[in-house]
Design a protein around this motif. Structure first.
Motif, PDB file in Angstrom:
ATOM      1  N   LEU A 111     -11.309  -4.699  -7.492  1.00 18.20           N
ATOM      2  CA  LEU A 111     -11.457  -4.362  -6.017  1.00 18.20           C
ATOM      3  C   LEU A 111     -11.655  -5.234  -4.856  1.00 18.20           C
ATOM      4  O   LEU A 111     -12.751  -5.547  -5.306  1.00 18.20           O
ATOM      5  CB  LEU A 111     -12.088  -3.104  -5.776  1.00 18.20           C
ATOM      6  CG  LEU A 111     -10.527  -1.432  -6.377  1.00 18.20           C
ATOM      7  CD1 LEU A 111     -11.109  -0.434  -5.792  1.00 18.20           C
ATOM      8  CD2 LEU A 111      -9.333  -1.912  -6.232  1.00 18.20           C
TER       9      LEU A 111
ATOM     10  N   ASP B 259       1.926   5.370  -6.692  1.00 21.53           N
ATOM     11  CA  ASP B 259       1.789   3.628  -7.570  1.00 21.53           C
ATOM     12  C   ASP B 259       2.722   3.022  -7.719  1.00 21.53           C
ATOM     13  O   ASP B 259       3.297   2.391  -7.309  1.00 21.53           O
ATOM     14  CB  ASP B 259       0.963   3.888  -9.068  1.00 21.53           C
ATOM     15  CG  ASP B 259       1.678   4.808  -9.829  1.00 21.53           C
ATOM     16  OD1 ASP B 259       3.150   5.397 -10.001  1.00 21.53           O
ATOM     17  OD2 ASP B 259       1.358   4.717 -10.515  1.00 21.53           O
TER      18      ASP B 259
ATOM     19  N   SER C 256      -6.397   0.053  -7.424  1.00 19.85           N
ATOM     20  CA  SER C 256      -5.094  -0.958  -8.081  1.00 19.85           C
ATOM     21  C   SER C 256      -5.333  -0.528  -9.558  1.00 19.85           C
ATOM     22  O   SER C 256      -5.805  -0.482  -9.961  1.00 19.85           O
ATOM     23  CB  SER C 256      -5.811  -2.240  -7.324  1.00 19.85           C
ATOM     24  OG  SER C 256      -4.368  -2.824  -7.642  1.00 19.85           O
TER      25      SER C 256
ATOM     26  N   GLY D 209      -1.961  -7.973  -3.916  1.00 17.54           N
ATOM     27  CA  GLY D 209      -2.626  -6.867  -3.515  1.00 17.54           C
ATOM     28  C   GLY D 209      -1.696  -5.552  -4.145  1.00 17.54           C
ATOM     29  O   GLY D 209      -0.826  -6.007  -3.143  1.00 17.54           O
TER      30      GLY D 209
ATOM     31  N   VAL E 121       1.422  -0.861  -0.224  1.00 11.02           N
ATOM     32  CA  VAL E 121       0.580   0.090  -0.058  1.00 11.02           C
ATOM     33  C   VAL E 121       1.105   1.644  -0.156  1.00 11.02           C
ATOM     34  O   VAL E 121       2.056   1.255   0.467  1.00 11.02           O
ATOM     35  CB  VAL E 121      -1.004  -0.297   1.248  1.00 11.02           C
ATOM     36  CG1 VAL E 121      -2.127  -1.424   1.700  1.00 11.02           C
ATOM     37  CG2 VAL E 121       0.055  -0.277   2.860  1.00 11.02           C
TER      38      VAL E 121
ATOM     39  N   VAL F  85     -11.232  -3.374  -0.104  1.00  5.41           N
ATOM     40  CA  VAL F  85     -11.509  -2.112  -0.215  1.00  5.41           C
ATOM     41  C   VAL F  85     -12.342  -0.815  -0.970  1.00  5.41           C
ATOM     42  O   VAL F  85     -12.023   0.280  -0.734  1.00  5.41           O
ATOM     43  CB  VAL F  85      -9.964  -1.979  -1.313  1.00  5.41           C
ATOM     44  CG1 VAL F  85      -9.531  -0.889  -1.728  1.00  5.41           C
ATOM     45  CG2 VAL F  85      -8.673  -2.902  -0.709  1.00  5.41           C
TER      46      VAL F  85
ATOM     47  N   PHE G 153      -8.237   4.867  -2.853  1.00  2.00           N
ATOM     48  CA  PHE G 153      -7.860   4.013  -3.671  1.00  2.00           C
ATOM     49  C   PHE G 153      -8.249   3.121  -4.226  1.00  2.00           C
ATOM     50  O   PHE G 153      -8.919   2.314  -4.486  1.00  2.00           O
ATOM     51  CB  PHE G 153      -7.474   2.613  -2.239  1.00  2.00           C
ATOM     52  CG  PHE G 153      -6.339   3.374  -0.716  1.00  2.00           C
ATOM     53  CD1 PHE G 153      -4.762   3.651  -1.664  1.00  2.00           C
ATOM     54  CD2 PHE G 153      -7.049   3.910   0.519  1.00  2.00           C
ATOM     55  CE1 PHE G 153      -4.236   4.291  -0.435  1.00  2.00           C
ATOM     56  CE2 PHE G 153      -6.680   4.814   0.736  1.00  2.00           C
ATOM     57  CZ  PHE G 153      -4.822   5.308   0.534  1.00  2.00           C
TER      58      PHE G 153
ATOM     59  N   TYR H  23      -2.441  -1.585  -3.486  1.00  2.00           N
ATOM     60  CA  TYR H  23      -3.280  -0.154  -3.647  1.00  2.00           C
ATOM     61  C   TYR H  23      -2.679   1.235  -4.327  1.00  2.00           C
ATOM     62  O   TYR H  23      -1.067   0.986  -2.331  1.00  2.00           O
ATOM     63  CB  TYR H  23      -4.354  -0.657  -2.581  1.00  2.00           C
ATOM     64  CG  TYR H  23      -4.988  -2.252  -2.629  1.00  2.00           C
ATOM     65  CD1 TYR H  23      -5.142  -2.204  -3.966  1.00  2.00           C
ATOM     66  CD2 TYR H  23      -4.510  -2.583  -1.439  1.00  2.00           C
ATOM     67  CE1 TYR H  23      -6.337  -3.661  -4.266  1.00  2.00           C
ATOM     68  CE2 TYR H  23      -4.926  -4.335  -1.693  1.00  2.00           C
ATOM     69  CZ  TYR H  23      -5.681  -4.552  -2.487  1.00  2.00           C
ATOM     70  OH  TYR H  23      -6.188  -5.967  -3.042  1.00  2.00           O
TER      71      TYR H  23
END
Length: 547
Positions: free
Chosen positions: A196, A162, A188, A175, A158, A200, A186, A177
């Protein structure tokens, strides 16, 4: 028969006694946590120490292991390469992330380090470029953990950025995020999943970003507590749109509509780190990290420290307050790890992707060496010089990361020798004020160096992605800027970063021995008893391993 059995029994007994303790399989942590604090200088740990609470940075310093002399061993010292290096254990020469952006001379385009046109982002506007770690051509400790556990160990990353999520997550993550500054959610990428996860989506639905954007940022402590920071009102800080001076308080609700994108003010305040900590805690519980017999990994990249640094500078009252609030968020995280995973069941490291320089104007005002380089002006002079020597033509295709990319196709058409032109340009640049070192692509690609700056320049060079001529500015020099700070050089103020270890398998203590940031990944590999990342060039830190 009985004699044979006796010999066999004695052999087993002797073998078990003789087997070195280090060779015996040790208990692995249930969870490995990697924390990167974007743009953190190690002096912040000591300047702000007396203001920290007991549950955050002080806990790591007092009960963990502190590698006090850890440096990046390449340039440019920026976010993308930093995150890739921590997790691959090697330099841009081998992992391929040579900058946040670079010029692709084969496609004639600028490339962002995590751009992937074959993927789409999830949860954001459909026209945005997809994100993946595919530009990183080496494996990470997270990849190796996934392979070692036959994909049974989970990997979650996280970040507000990005690149701060995708690169640590690696190529096999469950994952990754990151924060979308236009929507406040948030998101992905289809690289990781088709949609997602419900947790999330539920987190986004609670509008935590909106909650924090309603806050007024005021100092945590009384004014006289910030005695190691500059006065609140000074000329070394950027002024938010909507304010007359760079001073407390910052009413985010009032400032957000005036500073685009809307949630950028959240990113540049301490509340961006608080929001990310909220998400990390949700990931910890909803993904069940550290709950079974297969080691999981949680990678957290705290980015508001970088945005605040670029806005206010390292001696500002604001950056002081950012770290005091980060200390509280770190304490929240450690408390949750104690509760959810259990003390003694997790291991944690904390470092940074780069440090930061002083504000150029601050150096000038205090008679310290330094200056600023006007890159646009320099490039115009370079183009004029090459036209004088070679004739009319667009000889320069791009300038990225202090590297000039020559138009090699034009050189071939004109039947000009590439090496001669590279050397000609290098000699021209060496005469320019503020430039310390100039090296050509063949020098960086084919020679080995022992001097720190030359070695760092070479370690940051990858032939297919780097330029023809690379220059480095003198110490204290930056690109043209009047306020706040930046980073990217090969000097100590940009390369020296904190490195703290804590938890299962970590002794208490500190070391002043010189280590490079490429040593983090092999140390983690040894702690987790997994294979080294495939391009790893670092060495395990034996002090951290108790040796």
């Amino acid at each position: 028969m009985h004699i044979s059995k006796l010999k066999y029994t004695l052999l087993l007994l002797f073998t078990s006694i003789a087997l070195p303790l280090a060779a015996q399989k040790k208990k692995q942590p249930k969870l490995m946590v990697g924390i990167i604090v974007d743009q953190m200088r190690p002096d912040y740990l000591y300047r702000f120490y007396d203001q920290f609470g007991e549950g955050g940075f002080k806990r790591l310093l007092q009960d963990g292991y502190n590698c006090r002399n850890t440096h990046y061993n390449y340039v440019p010292t920026v976010t993308g390469p930093g995150h890739a290096t921590v997790y691959t254990g090697t330099t841009p020469r081998y992992h391929g992330i040579v900058g946040n952006t670079w010029y692709d001379r084969y496609k004639n385009i600028n490339v962002y380090c995590t751009d992937d046109s074959t993927e789409q982002n999830l949860g954001s506007k459909p026209e945005t470029m997809g994100v993946s770690p595919r530009n990183m051509i080496a494996t990470t400790i997270t990849d190796e953990l996934k392979m070692t556990t036959n994909k049974r160990g989970k990997v979650i990353a996280v970040s507000l950025k990005d690149r701060g999520a995708a690169l640590p997550a690696g190529h096999m993550a469950d994952g990754a995020y990151w924060f979308h500054k236009e929507t406040g959610e948030f998101i992905s990428s289809t690289f990781y999943m088709k949609e997602l996860p419900a947790w999330v989506q539920a987190f986004n639905s609670r509008k935590r970003a909106d909650f924090y954007t309603q806050q007024v940022w005021e100092p945590l402590l009384p004014a006289d507590a910030y005695h190691l920071s500059l006065p609140d009102d000074n000329n070394y800080e950027e002024i938010y749109k909507g304010k007359d001076r760079p001073t407390f308080p910052y009413d985010l609700k009032q400032l957000a509509p005036l500073n685009s994108p809307y949630y950028e003010v959240l990113n540049r305040s301490p509340f961006g780190n608080s929001l990310l900590t909220d998400l990390a805690l949700e990931a910890l519980t909803n993904e069940g990290l550290g709950k079974d017999n297969y080691t999981d990994m949680l990678a957290i990249s705290l980015s508001s420290t970088d945005a605040a640094g670029h806005t206010f500078g390292p001696f500002s009252k604001e950056i002081n307050d950012v770290y005091l609030r980060l200390d509280r968020d770190l304490a929240r995280l450690l408390s949750a790890l104690d509760k959810e995973v259990g003390k003694g069941n997790y291991t944690l490291f904390l470092t940074s992707d780069h440090a930061a320089s002083e504000v150029p104007l601050y150096l000038t005002d205090n008679n310290l060496p330094g200056g600023t380089m006007q890159h646009n002006k320099l490039t115009q002079e370079v183009k004029q010089f090459l036209e004088q020597k070679l004739g009319q033509g667009n000889w320069i295709e791009s300038l990225r990361n202090n590297q000039y990319y020559l138009d090699r196709d034009l050189l071939r058409i004109k039947n000009l020798d590439l090496l001669q032109v590279q050397n000609m340009l290098a000699e021209f640049l060496r005469e320019k004020e503020g430039i310390s070192r100039v090296m050509t692509a063949p020098q960086l690609d084919q020679q080995e160096y022992s001097q720190h700056l030359d070695e760092r320049l070479a370690n940051g060079f990858m032939y297919k992605r780097s330029g023809d001529v690379r220059f480095e500015l003198e110490p204290g020099w930056t690109g043209e800027m009047k306020t706040a700070t930046t980073h990217g050089s090969g000097y100590a103020y940009d390369t020296h970063v904190p490195l703290l270890w804590y938890g299962a398998g970590i002794p208490k203590g500190e070391s002043f021995q010189y280590h490079t940031i490429t040593d983090v990944a092999p140390t983690v590999s040894m702690l987790l008893q997994i294979k080294l990342p495939n391009a790893c060039t670092g060495q395990a830190i034996t002090e951290v391993l108790g040796k």
